[in-house]
Design a protein around this motif. Structure first.
Motif, PDB file in Angstrom:
ATOM      1  N   GLY A  27       8.224   1.456 -15.700  1.00  0.00           N
ATOM      2  CA  GLY A  27       7.114   2.010 -16.469  1.00  0.00           C
ATOM      3  C   GLY A  27       7.155   3.517 -16.561  1.00  0.00           C
ATOM      4  O   GLY A  27       6.517   4.113 -17.425  1.00  0.00           O
ATOM      5  N   LEU A  28       7.891   4.162 -15.654  1.00  0.00           N
ATOM      6  CA  LEU A  28       7.929   5.625 -15.658  1.00  0.00           C
ATOM      7  C   LEU A  28       8.968   6.171 -16.621  1.00  0.00           C
ATOM      8  O   LEU A  28       9.050   7.364 -16.842  1.00  0.00           O
ATOM      9  N   THR A  29       9.793   5.272 -17.175  1.00  0.00           N
ATOM     10  CA  THR A  29      10.960   5.771 -17.886  1.00  0.00           C
ATOM     11  C   THR A  29      10.620   6.390 -19.233  1.00  0.00           C
ATOM     12  O   THR A  29      11.360   7.233 -19.715  1.00  0.00           O
ATOM     13  N   SER A  30       9.533   5.968 -19.844  1.00  0.00           N
ATOM     14  CA  SER A  30       9.287   6.437 -21.205  1.00  0.00           C
ATOM     15  C   SER A  30       8.668   7.813 -21.229  1.00  0.00           C
ATOM     16  O   SER A  30       8.720   8.493 -22.235  1.00  0.00           O
ATOM     17  N   GLY A  31       8.087   8.237 -20.124  1.00  0.00           N
ATOM     18  CA  GLY A  31       7.435   9.530 -20.107  1.00  0.00           C
ATOM     19  C   GLY A  31       6.084   9.549 -20.797  1.00  0.00           C
ATOM     20  O   GLY A  31       5.458  10.578 -20.919  1.00  0.00           O
ATOM     21  N   GLU A  32       5.610   8.380 -21.248  1.00  0.00           N
ATOM     22  CA  GLU A  32       4.272   8.351 -21.833  1.00  0.00           C
ATOM     23  C   GLU A  32       3.275   7.998 -20.760  1.00  0.00           C
ATOM     24  O   GLU A  32       3.586   7.233 -19.851  1.00  0.00           O
ATOM     25  N   PHE A  33       2.057   8.536 -20.881  1.00  0.00           N
ATOM     26  CA  PHE A  33       1.216   8.216 -19.749  1.00  0.00           C
ATOM     27  C   PHE A  33       0.603   6.841 -19.802  1.00  0.00           C
ATOM     28  O   PHE A  33       0.141   6.338 -18.795  1.00  0.00           O
ATOM     29  N   SER A  34       0.654   6.183 -20.949  1.00  0.00           N
ATOM     30  CA  SER A  34       0.256   4.769 -20.899  1.00  0.00           C
ATOM     31  C   SER A  34       1.252   4.005 -20.028  1.00  0.00           C
ATOM     32  O   SER A  34       0.889   3.099 -19.290  1.00  0.00           O
ATOM     33  N   GLY A  35       2.519   4.433 -20.080  1.00  0.00           N
ATOM     34  CA  GLY A  35       3.537   3.799 -19.237  1.00  0.00           C
ATOM     35  C   GLY A  35       3.237   4.000 -17.771  1.00  0.00           C
ATOM     36  O   GLY A  35       3.370   3.076 -16.963  1.00  0.00           O
ATOM     37  N   TYR A  36       2.814   5.218 -17.419  1.00  0.00           N
ATOM     38  CA  TYR A  36       2.447   5.460 -16.026  1.00  0.00           C
ATOM     39  C   TYR A  36       1.309   4.526 -15.595  1.00  0.00           C
ATOM     40  O   TYR A  36       1.313   3.979 -14.497  1.00  0.00           O
ATOM     41  N   GLY A  37       0.351   4.381 -16.501  1.00  0.00           N
ATOM     42  CA  GLY A  37      -0.771   3.492 -16.193  1.00  0.00           C
ATOM     43  C   GLY A  37      -0.293   2.070 -15.967  1.00  0.00           C
ATOM     44  O   GLY A  37      -0.740   1.382 -15.046  1.00  0.00           O
ATOM     45  N   PHE A  38       0.660   1.610 -16.807  1.00  0.00           N
ATOM     46  CA  PHE A  38       1.152   0.241 -16.660  1.00  0.00           C
ATOM     47  C   PHE A  38       1.883   0.072 -15.330  1.00  0.00           C
ATOM     48  O   PHE A  38       1.817  -0.986 -14.709  1.00  0.00           O
TER      49      PHE A  38
ATOM     50  N   ILE B 296       0.815  -1.206   0.000  1.00  0.00           N
ATOM     51  CA  ILE B 296       0.000   0.000   0.000  1.00  0.00           C
ATOM     52  C   ILE B 296       0.854   1.265   0.000  1.00  0.00           C
ATOM     53  O   ILE B 296       0.641   2.171  -0.802  1.00  0.00           O
ATOM     54  N   VAL B 297       1.849   1.301   0.889  1.00  0.00           N
ATOM     55  CA  VAL B 297       2.692   2.497   0.948  1.00  0.00           C
ATOM     56  C   VAL B 297       3.368   2.738  -0.394  1.00  0.00           C
ATOM     57  O   VAL B 297       3.396   3.849  -0.916  1.00  0.00           O
ATOM     58  N   LYS B 298       3.879   1.652  -0.978  1.00  0.00           N
ATOM     59  CA  LYS B 298       4.613   1.848  -2.229  1.00  0.00           C
ATOM     60  C   LYS B 298       3.674   2.177  -3.380  1.00  0.00           C
ATOM     61  O   LYS B 298       4.038   2.925  -4.293  1.00  0.00           O
ATOM     62  N   PHE B 299       2.504   1.621  -3.349  1.00  0.00           N
ATOM     63  CA  PHE B 299       1.492   1.998  -4.348  1.00  0.00           C
ATOM     64  C   PHE B 299       1.249   3.506  -4.267  1.00  0.00           C
ATOM     65  O   PHE B 299       1.283   4.237  -5.276  1.00  0.00           O
ATOM     66  N   ALA B 300       1.022   3.990  -3.039  1.00  0.00           N
ATOM     67  CA  ALA B 300       0.742   5.412  -2.859  1.00  0.00           C
ATOM     68  C   ALA B 300       1.927   6.248  -3.337  1.00  0.00           C
ATOM     69  O   ALA B 300       1.752   7.246  -4.046  1.00  0.00           O
ATOM     70  N   LEU B 301       3.131   5.809  -2.963  1.00  0.00           N
ATOM     71  CA  LEU B 301       4.319   6.577  -3.359  1.00  0.00           C
ATOM     72  C   LEU B 301       4.473   6.636  -4.872  1.00  0.00           C
ATOM     73  O   LEU B 301       4.778   7.681  -5.443  1.00  0.00           O
ATOM     74  N   LEU B 302       4.216   5.507  -5.504  1.00  0.00           N
ATOM     75  CA  LEU B 302       4.331   5.468  -6.953  1.00  0.00           C
ATOM     76  C   LEU B 302       3.301   6.384  -7.599  1.00  0.00           C
ATOM     77  O   LEU B 302       3.594   7.114  -8.554  1.00  0.00           O
ATOM     78  N   ALA B 303       2.082   6.344  -7.050  1.00  0.00           N
ATOM     79  CA  ALA B 303       1.031   7.201  -7.596  1.00  0.00           C
ATOM     80  C   ALA B 303       1.429   8.668  -7.473  1.00  0.00           C
ATOM     81  O   ALA B 303       1.195   9.468  -8.382  1.00  0.00           O
ATOM     82  N   VAL B 304       2.035   9.013  -6.341  1.00  0.00           N
ATOM     83  CA  VAL B 304       2.445  10.403  -6.151  1.00  0.00           C
ATOM     84  C   VAL B 304       3.586  10.759  -7.089  1.00  0.00           C
ATOM     85  O   VAL B 304       3.601  11.838  -7.698  1.00  0.00           O
ATOM     86  N   LEU B 305       4.511   9.836  -7.224  1.00  0.00           N
ATOM     87  CA  LEU B 305       5.626  10.068  -8.139  1.00  0.00           C
ATOM     88  C   LEU B 305       5.105  10.351  -9.539  1.00  0.00           C
ATOM     89  O   LEU B 305       5.561  11.272 -10.230  1.00  0.00           O
ATOM     90  N   ILE B 306       4.129   9.562  -9.947  1.00  0.00           N
ATOM     91  CA  ILE B 306       3.541   9.763 -11.273  1.00  0.00           C
ATOM     92  C   ILE B 306       2.870  11.121 -11.359  1.00  0.00           C
ATOM     93  O   ILE B 306       3.031  11.865 -12.328  1.00  0.00           O
ATOM     94  N   LYS B 307       2.165  11.455 -10.303  1.00  0.00           N
ATOM     95  CA  LYS B 307       1.477  12.748 -10.287  1.00  0.00           C
ATOM     96  C   LYS B 307       2.485  13.890 -10.428  1.00  0.00           C
ATOM     97  O   LYS B 307       2.292  14.811 -11.218  1.00  0.00           O
TER      98      LYS B 307
ATOM     99  N   MET C 165       1.716  -2.268  -9.919  1.00  0.00           N
ATOM    100  CA  MET C 165       1.651  -2.187  -8.459  1.00  0.00           C
ATOM    101  C   MET C 165       0.388  -2.820  -7.911  1.00  0.00           C
ATOM    102  O   MET C 165       0.394  -3.439  -6.857  1.00  0.00           O
ATOM    103  N   PHE C 166      -0.708  -2.633  -8.649  1.00  0.00           N
ATOM    104  CA  PHE C 166      -1.963  -3.205  -8.150  1.00  0.00           C
ATOM    105  C   PHE C 166      -1.885  -4.730  -8.151  1.00  0.00           C
ATOM    106  O   PHE C 166      -2.279  -5.381  -7.180  1.00  0.00           O
ATOM    107  N   VAL C 167      -1.378  -5.287  -9.234  1.00  0.00           N
ATOM    108  CA  VAL C 167      -1.211  -6.745  -9.281  1.00  0.00           C
ATOM    109  C   VAL C 167      -0.307  -7.195  -8.140  1.00  0.00           C
ATOM    110  O   VAL C 167      -0.612  -8.146  -7.412  1.00  0.00           O
ATOM    111  N   TYR C 168       0.788  -6.473  -7.969  1.00  0.00           N
ATOM    112  CA  TYR C 168       1.739  -6.844  -6.920  1.00  0.00           C
ATOM    113  C   TYR C 168       1.083  -6.748  -5.543  1.00  0.00           C
ATOM    114  O   TYR C 168       1.278  -7.617  -4.694  1.00  0.00           O
ATOM    115  N   LEU C 169       0.298  -5.690  -5.358  1.00  0.00           N
ATOM    116  CA  LEU C 169      -0.385  -5.519  -4.071  1.00  0.00           C
ATOM    117  C   LEU C 169      -1.231  -6.740  -3.740  1.00  0.00           C
ATOM    118  O   LEU C 169      -1.146  -7.303  -2.652  1.00  0.00           O
TER     119      LEU C 169
END
Lengths: 486, 484
Positions: B310-321, B243-254, B326-330
């Motif tokens: 997934g964040l490396t490409s800078g495309e937002f489909s990548g962010y979604g992936f 959960i914490v890492k999911f949240a952190l990743l979401a914020v990073l993306i934001k 993370m959700f699968v991992y969670l």
């Protein structure tokens, strides 16, 4: 495309069996076996119906099912068979059926898990042969690793854990190149649709790389020399059913993949690399054949003979003419039948004596005559004696390869002789000579073993004496396949 | 520019969590029967799900915003948190010395922090949320110090890592404020899109990434993770790793989208070494672990590497992936730990792999489920883990990072080995000890059913979730685009 197609039915029928097995308590072992048997039998009958309804004069894909699956990456649930894959569907279901039969008494622990794994294997095997969407193909291709990992690792011989992890990591390693190549194809053409991808031109250097990506995955599965080292271990340590599936289907996936994907998708690269693969094939034929002469373990010997025979198959495929490819396709079926049957035979005596060492045996012909007769049939078929199915396949392959490269064929043909040498010598050591102490008072063959082996004998002679219907099935598709090659 | 207003309605969810936490703290002393704490928590979570469904989008001052993206992320997190509670209850029953009210209260404070962080619109609020989330965790990790010898050590390590992370973050803030004169996402991106300050902001982002890498346990800042995980109560590991890492990743993306999007390609390249080394080191170190929690800790390091790829490409489909990953991992983690909790209920020594030998004979169903989760972690189809990795690779190859994709894939072959080893122990080794079966609590059963279902469903038909995630990002982006 309304309702459920026959391909989907064949593919997912074992799932019903799996669900049923989940509901049955594990103590009811007979019921578990019975339900599995009925499921795979029905599946086999369905695949025979498929074979009968197949129109062999039509080169296009038949019984096509196409439904949206993953829109976001334009991937479809896309099934279909043509002359190249049609024979593998009944072969897969037949092999599973025989595996259920042959394991009836020999698997004694974790019975429920074993039959679950077998049914799962059946789904994955059939799925690989009938999916026309590259992603779907890859999923089945990889999913097959799970049950095989378990079958070898749980019910295998003494060194099973080493072998199964080696097998898993080896094939997993090969598959990642396939995955990257598939994704690259998708990103170039925006689809995973096989029928769409055929005949699309790529820059030559890209094509070569993609070809290699696919080739590594298939070469590990086939297995081609020098990527073959997982196979003797896995075959040897697997339980009988595992060896039969490995020899019967799993290593055919590589050959099938070559015919299905390498030739039509990357024609330029195919021509470019054909010579290399022909040479590797000949090395495999001779090297593995010679390695067979060294072996002291029954199963290991047959495993190495598989490598040698698969060398013939890649030789046939990359001779790139109709005769060679038809021969290779037919030989894949033959090899599945013959080597599968040989592994069953070894399983039969292994269950009784718990020894795989060739030295342990001797004189079985006098103490176990019926078995010796059956073994003889498969030995001769493996050597390729005229009248058996092995002859037809090998003859066509050599004929096809002769048109391509005469010198290599001369070398490859020595493989036939080496084959005769190691198989006949094996037969001599195990069945003739002075009976050893361990071969007296063997329990007579059971109904399940007899059914499985005799049906295999039937197939050996059916294809050996009258191969035309089988070749007819693939003729148009193979011709169409080769029109893509420049 | 949206005018700031004191719209307390937007804070409804956070208020609810805060008050639940305080309530649990205050009331706990007077309650003899500790079960109430669980039910209060469950009610709170259900109420927050309802709030999330109906909350109107809006701002609370310039610093805090409820929008579709943050609400969706919170919704996914809350679902995860719901099952985390289901795990906590049976676990706390087994180790009854944990003080129930405080445990749930601290969890709520931490979740409160995570939600503030997700909704933040400036870097200071983000920092507040981040620290709020972590402070409770320092306590939670150490909460079993009576049972586990290393509990305090793990907590202290996490605390020190957190302090370093905070230092990095403050440095980042300083440089950012020096360069742009603002801490608001909107103003930072305005300055950036005018074309100045790219160099300064790139430098500041290095520190930002450092701070986040520590929290996400990316190599080389991963050292705290195995110790902290090993010493935590098992449900807290799920909280930390999922959960914490999911949240952190979401914020990073934001942040990547809202504040730094003109720099996203450079920033993406900056992330690659972190990601690749995490995958490599996580996979390698997981090989030799005998303690299951430590093994999963190293595997979590590797998984975080994949997720940030997934964040490396800078495309937002990548962010979604990435979010999908993370959700699968969670949920795979939730399922795995549900099993671990059942195992330690049988015998506390079962967290050591060697003691699990041949356990499939006595516990066939548990082992089978474990098998599914392990194959999902290894990324073998038809499980969610495969789909998650697959999309990441599609994205990488699309961005022409073919070498990166190949490297990551090659390492993932090594990474499969630890899971294969666990499966080997479960199924292929001969067991010497026979353990007595314990009853399976309803909560665990329910959690396991849901986790298995989600893991398999996402492997076969991930479309609905992916569509949902892409829609949140897309709407979010178009909203932002509209404001320029």
């Amino acid at each position: 495309m309304e309702g459920l197609g026959i391909l989907s039915a064949i593919l997912w029928l074992p799932l019903l069996g799996i669900l049923a097995l989940f509901l049955i308590p594990r103590e009811k072992e007979e019921l578990i076996k019975l339900i599995t048997l009925i499921t795979v039998l029905l599946d086999f009958i369905l695949s025979l119906i498929l074979l009968l309804k197949f129109d062999y004069s039509n080169p296009a894909f038949q019984f096509v099912e196409k439904r949206p699956w993953l829109d976001i990456i334009n991937s479809f649930y896309f099934l279909g068979v043509d002359g190249i894959s049609i024979l593998f569907v009944p072969l897969s279901t037949l092999v599973t059926l025989l595996c259920v039969l042959i394991s009836w008494y020999s698997i004694e622990e974790k019975i429920k898990e074993f039959y679950l794994a077998l049914l799962f294997t059946n789904i994955a095997m059939v799925g690989v042969f009938i999916s026309l969407d590259l992603l779907l193909f890859y999923i089945f291709w990889e999913a097959l690793l799970i049950p095989m990992y378990l079958i070898i690792g749980i019910w295998g011989g003494p060194r099973r854990i080493y072998s199964t992890i080696k097998f898993f990591l080896y094939t997993f390693f090969g598959s990642i190149f396939l995955l990257v190549a598939i994704i690259y194809l998708f990103l170039t053409f925006g689809t995973f649709d096989y029928t769409f991808l055929v005949g699309k031109a790529l820059p030559f250097h890209v094509e070569k790389l993609l070809f290699l990506g696919f080739l590594i995955a298939f070469a590990v599965k086939v297995p081609m020399w020098p990527l073959h080292t997982w196979l003797p271990d896995a075959h040897t340590e697997a339980p009988t059913a595992g060896s039969v599936i490995l020899a019967g289907i799993l290593i055919k996936l590589g050959g099938y993949g070559m015919v299905r994907f390498l030739l039509p998708l990357f024609p330029q690269a195919t021509l470019f690399f054909a010579k290399l693969i022909l040479i590797l094939s000949v090395i495999a034929i001779i090297y593995a054949g010679l390695a067979c002469l060294w072996q002291e373990d029954l199963k290991r010997l047959i495993a190495y003979s598989s490598v040698s025979h698969m060398g013939f198959i890649t030789l046939g495929i990359f001779s790139l003419n109709p005769i060679g490819i038809k021969g290779a396709l037919l030989q894949m079926i033959n090899h599945g039948i013959v080597t599968g049957a040989l592994f069953m035979c070894v399983g039969v005596i292994y269950d009784r004596t718990h020894s795989r060492a060739i030295k342990y045996y001797g004189g079985l012909a006098s103490t176990f005559p019926l078995y010796a007769a059956l073994f003889m049939v498969f030995t001769l078929a493996s050597i390729g004696l005229p009248g058996t199915n092995g002859f037809i396949g090998e003859f066509l392959i050599l004929q096809g390869a002769f048109l391509k490269d005469r010198f290599l064929v001369v070398l490859a043909a020595t493989g036939v002789i080496i084959g005769a040498a190691y198989m006949l010598w094996l037969y001599q050591r195990v069945f003739f000579e002075k009976p050893s102490a361990g071969v007296y008072n063997l329990a007579p063959m059971r109904w399940n073993e007899l059914t499985a082996l005799i049906s295999m004998v039937f197939l050996v002679f059916l294809i050996g004496l009258y191969p035309n219907p089988f070749l007819d099935l693939m003729r148009v598709s193979v011709t169409k396949l080769l029109t893509n090659l420049p | 520019m949206v005018t700031p207003s004191l719209n307390f309605g937007s804070l409804a969810l956070e208020m609810l969590l805060l008050f639940s936490g305080i309530f649990l703290f205050l009331v706990d002393h007077f309650m003899k029967n500790k079960n109430y704490a669980f039910w209060v928590s469950v009610l709170t979570v259900i109420a927050s799900l309802f709030i999330l469904l109906f909350i109107p989008f809006g701002d609370f001052t310039k610093a805090f915003r409820v929008d579709f993206y943050s609400s969706s992320i919170k919704f996914l997190l809350t679902i995860g948190f719901f099952f985390l509670l289901f795990l906590s209850y049976p676990y706390l029953k087994t180790f009854s010395a944990l003080n129930f009210g405080e445990y749930y209260g601290l969890l709520f404070f931490s979740l409160f922090g995570a939600y503030v962080m997700i909704s933040s619109q400036d870097f200071l609020t983000l920092f507040l949320g981040l620290e709020l989330m972590s402070v409770s965790l320092y306590f939670l990790i150490a909460s079993q110090f009576l049972y586990k010898r290393h509990a305090l050590e793990g907590s202290l390590k996490y605390f020190i890592a957190g302090a370093v992370s905070a230092t990095f973050y403050i440095l980042f803030l300083c440089i950012l404020y020096y360069a742009t004169g603002s801490i608001y996402f909107e103003e930072v991106i305005k300055k950036l899109s005018q074309g100045h300050l790219r160099g300064e902001l790139l430098v500041s982002f290095v520190f930002f990434l450092g701070a986040f890498s520590i929290k996400l346990s990316l190599v080389p800042f991963h050292m705290w993770a195995p110790d902290a995980y090993e010493s935590s109560p098992l449900p807290i590991v799920v909280f930390l790793a999922g959960i914490v890492k999911f949240a952190l990743l979401a914020v990073l993306i934001k942040v990547l989208i809202l504040a730094f999007s003109p720099l996203k390609l450079e920033l993406g390249k900056l992330i690659i070494p972190f990601a690749l080394f995490s995958i490599l080191i996580g996979s390698l170190l997981a090989i030799k672990q005998d303690n299951l929690v430590r093994l999963l800790a190293y595997s979590s390091i590797a998984h975080m590497g994949f997720a940030v790829l997934g964040l490396t490409s800078g495309e937002f489909s990548g962010y979604g992936f990435s979010l999908f990953y993370m959700f699968v991992y969670l949920f795979t983690t939730i399922g795995t730990f549900a099993l671990l909790i059942y195992f330690i209920k049988i015998n506390t020594h079962l967290l050591n792999i060697n003691n699990l030998a041949g356990i499939s004979k006595d516990f066939p169903l548990c082992s089978f489920l474990f098998l599914i989760f392990l194959f999902s972690l290894a990324g073998i189809p038809p499980t969610g883990g495969f789909m998650a990795k697959f999309y990441i690779f599609v994205m990488l190859i699309k961005a022409k990072y073919i070498a990166v994709a190949l490297l990551a894939l090659l390492i993932s072959v090594i990474g499969a080995y630890p899971y294969l080893r666990v499966i080997k122990v479960l199924y292929m080794d001969e067991g010497l000890i026979h353990y007595k079966k314990k009853s399976f609590s309803i909560l665990l059963t329910l959690t396991l059913i849901v986790a298995t279902f989600i893991t398999l469903l996402l492997g076969i038909y991930p479309k609905p979730l992916l569509d949902f995630i892409q829609r949140t990002l897309f709407l979010y982006l178009s909203l932002q685009f509209f404001q320029f």
